[in-house]
Scaffold this motif. Sequence first.
Motif, mmCIF file in Angstrom:
data_model
loop_
_atom_site.group_PDB
_atom_site.id
_atom_site.type_symbol
_atom_site.label_atom_id
_atom_site.label_comp_id
_atom_site.label_asym_id
_atom_site.label_seq_id
_atom_site.Cartn_x
_atom_site.Cartn_y
_atom_site.Cartn_z
ATOM 1 N N UNK A 1 1.030 -1.250 0.167
ATOM 2 C CA UNK A 1 0.076 0.091 -0.109
ATOM 3 C C UNK A 1 0.775 1.299 -0.238
ATOM 4 N N UNK A 2 0.488 2.251 -0.587
ATOM 5 C CA UNK A 2 1.039 3.548 -0.853
ATOM 6 C C UNK A 2 0.568 4.479 0.055
ATOM 7 N N UNK A 3 1.148 5.578 0.055
ATOM 8 C CA UNK A 3 0.538 6.652 1.014
ATOM 9 C C UNK A 3 -0.842 6.964 0.917
ATOM 10 N N UNK A 4 -1.468 7.030 0.263
ATOM 11 C CA UNK A 4 -2.678 7.203 -0.056
ATOM 12 C C UNK A 4 -3.830 5.748 0.009
ATOM 13 N N UNK A 5 -3.263 4.668 0.356
ATOM 14 C CA UNK A 5 -4.075 3.326 0.658
ATOM 15 C C UNK A 5 -4.328 2.727 -0.658
ATOM 16 N N UNK A 6 -3.897 2.722 -1.696
ATOM 17 C CA UNK A 6 -4.024 2.097 -2.922
ATOM 18 C C UNK A 6 -2.642 1.069 -3.193
ATOM 19 N N UNK A 7 -2.625 0.245 -4.033
ATOM 20 C CA UNK A 7 -1.641 -0.556 -4.410
ATOM 21 C C UNK A 7 -0.649 0.216 -5.153
ATOM 22 N N UNK A 8 0.797 0.165 -4.532
ATOM 23 C CA UNK A 8 1.958 1.128 -5.045
ATOM 24 C C UNK A 8 1.987 0.669 -6.415
ATOM 25 N N UNK A 9 2.084 1.600 -7.231
ATOM 26 C CA UNK A 9 2.476 1.336 -8.711
ATOM 27 C C UNK A 9 3.462 0.566 -8.927
ATOM 28 N N UNK A 10 4.527 0.789 -8.404
ATOM 29 C CA UNK A 10 5.749 -0.256 -8.531
ATOM 30 C C UNK A 10 5.355 -1.583 -8.411
ATOM 31 N N UNK A 11 4.561 -2.086 -7.526
ATOM 32 C CA UNK A 11 4.179 -3.277 -7.113
ATOM 33 C C UNK A 11 3.159 -3.870 -8.215
ATOM 34 N N UNK B 1 -4.470 3.872 -14.975
ATOM 35 C CA UNK B 1 -5.749 4.577 -15.212
ATOM 36 C C UNK B 1 -6.478 4.962 -13.889
ATOM 37 N N UNK B 2 -6.532 4.159 -12.866
ATOM 38 C CA UNK B 2 -7.121 4.524 -11.662
ATOM 39 C C UNK B 2 -6.445 3.908 -10.313
ATOM 40 N N UNK B 3 -6.619 4.465 -9.284
ATOM 41 C CA UNK B 3 -5.816 3.812 -8.106
ATOM 42 C C UNK B 3 -6.643 2.256 -7.865
ATOM 43 N N UNK B 4 -5.569 1.445 -7.572
ATOM 44 C CA UNK B 4 -6.079 0.097 -7.248
ATOM 45 C C UNK B 4 -6.238 -0.019 -5.727
ATOM 46 N N UNK B 5 -7.500 0.186 -5.309
ATOM 47 C CA UNK B 5 -7.866 0.118 -3.924
ATOM 48 C C UNK B 5 -8.340 -1.383 -3.303
#
Length: 170
Positions: free
Chosen positions: A57-67, A100-104
Amino acid sequence: MYKTLTKLAEKVFTKSQIFKSGFNLSPMYRRLTGRIIYTSDDLLDVKIKIPISYKNKNYVGSVFGGSLFSATDPIYMIQLLHILGDDYVVWDKSAEIKYRRPAKSNAYAEFVFTSEEIENIKKDIAEKKEIDLIKKLNITDGEKTVFCELEKIIYIADKQYYKEKRKKKK
């Protein structure tokens, strides 16, 4: 090392079992947080899951793009290596990801080759000796929501041609 372990495991397990377990147990892939959840017997179809967790999870709670990107990175190359066999060289050449959109929620991707596509690759290599293959896939929520679009360029060559080409460059 991985190739040697694969050759040993082939005496007891199917290619599909080795591919799935090999990835999921490999320290290299485990750290990426992705998991292979399905492989067809012929390895033409591979599905992965990137579960959302505290590890990615990144700072805003979605899956980190690098992951998202790194969990998809090695699949096509190694999938093709197993499908095509030892007479071919396969390398990742480039990749592009468009978020395209955050992975939450959990994310999924499917890596598919058709039998016809594999035959065309072999035919193209027989004629041209080397090609760049473009593959596209979406990372989704498993339904219709697309988190990312991924495009990979994969270099494929006849192994003998590749060896001769490298000798000439030295």
